[in-house]
Scaffold this active site. Structure first.
Site, PDB file in Angstrom:
ATOM      1  N   LYS A  84      -4.433  34.535  -6.111  1.00  0.00           N
ATOM      2  CA  LYS A  84      -2.973  34.481  -6.240  1.00  0.00           C
ATOM      3  C   LYS A  84      -2.344  33.924  -4.977  1.00  0.00           C
ATOM      4  O   LYS A  84      -1.510  33.003  -5.037  1.00  0.00           O
ATOM      5  CB  LYS A  84      -2.407  35.868  -6.537  1.00  0.00           C
ATOM      6  CG  LYS A  84      -0.884  35.854  -6.729  1.00  0.00           C
ATOM      7  CD  LYS A  84      -0.322  37.237  -6.957  1.00  0.00           C
ATOM      8  CE  LYS A  84      -0.143  37.980  -5.657  1.00  0.00           C
ATOM      9  NZ  LYS A  84       0.597  39.251  -5.820  1.00  0.00           N
ATOM     10  N   ASP A 140       1.696  36.412 -10.473  1.00  0.00           N
ATOM     11  CA  ASP A 140       1.946  37.733  -9.904  1.00  0.00           C
ATOM     12  C   ASP A 140       2.387  38.668 -11.029  1.00  0.00           C
ATOM     13  O   ASP A 140       2.280  38.338 -12.207  1.00  0.00           O
ATOM     14  CB  ASP A 140       2.994  37.660  -8.795  1.00  0.00           C
ATOM     15  CG  ASP A 140       4.365  37.268  -9.320  1.00  0.00           C
ATOM     16  OD1 ASP A 140       4.487  36.933 -10.519  1.00  0.00           O
ATOM     17  OD2 ASP A 140       5.323  37.322  -8.536  1.00  0.00           O
TER      18      ASP A 140
END
Length: 224
Positions: free
Chosen positions: A126, A144
């Site tokens: 991420k 996210d």
């Protein structure tokens, strides 16, 4: 949800983006934006509210905003600057170690490819994709909690974790379709489609959202 509906909803959100992109603007104006400060900010944001992350970044980057100056700080000084972000002592250690790694292995520069970014301790997929998109303009998507939650809420995805959502989006969307999706949905999730008390009556895509009911906006929303 069919992809055509997803594309239509994203297009409508993009048309309205300027009306509720204040969170993104606050971050962009808070301090000098470089690949390094973006990477550190992503590290600070883990399990920390956006406003806390923003203020911590201001304090920290007033002291050091390059790998050289950051590595020269003690862990205690970094921890003091970023408190009260979550796990601030561990993050202070990671930020200093990361700064030294960049100096020793990357010529003091943040790598601009995923494989090299993932070699840095504390950087996961991420974080790597946020840096690639935000710092280097790569056509990719970082997933996210906002992106994962909203796309499951819409029914475009049916995944259990952000990691699963990332894999599914990479499979279903072209690089061009991935580009900008994180920034768009994060701001949308912070201002309109909030996890608690969503502003459904102000949502520009409420009429297409399967979780919206006019009688009780917000009460029928699934929790992801």
């Amino acid at each position: 949800m069919k992809k055509s509906q997803f594309t239509r909803m994203v297009d409508r959100l993009e048309a309205e983006y300027a009306a509720w992109d204040a969170p993104a603007k606050r971050f962009e104006a808070a301090y000098r934006r470089t690949p390094f400060t973006i990477l550190v900010s992503v590290m600070l944001s883990f399990r920390t509210k956006d406003e806390v992350t923003l203020e911590a970044g201001k304090r920290l980057f007033a002291l050091a905003d390059t790998p050289e100056t950051m590595a020269a700080l003690t862990e205690e000084r970094i921890a003091e600057a970023i408190y009260p972000v979550g796990f601030y002592r561990k993050k202070a250690q990671t930020i200093r170690q990361m700064s030294r790694y960049l100096l020793e292995h990357c010529g003091g520069e943040v790598p601009r490819n995923e494989a090299e970014l993932l070699k840095i301790k504390g950087v996961g997929p991420k974080a790597a994709h946020i840096v690639l998109e935000t710092a280097f303009g790569e056509k990719t998507v970082a997933v996210d909690t906002h992106v994962h939650r909203i796309l499951n809420l819409w029914g475009f995805l049916a995944t259990a974790t952000p990691e699963e959502s990332f894999s599914e989006l990479k499979r279903r969307l072209s690089p061009e379709e991935q580009a900008g999706l994180n920034k768009l949905l994060v701001s949308f999730g912070q201002v309109i489609c909030r996890p608690a008390k969503p502003l459904c009556t102000e949502c520009p895509v409420a009429d297409e959202c399967p979780a919206f009911t006019p009688d009780s906006p917000g009460s029928s929303r699934r929790r992801v």
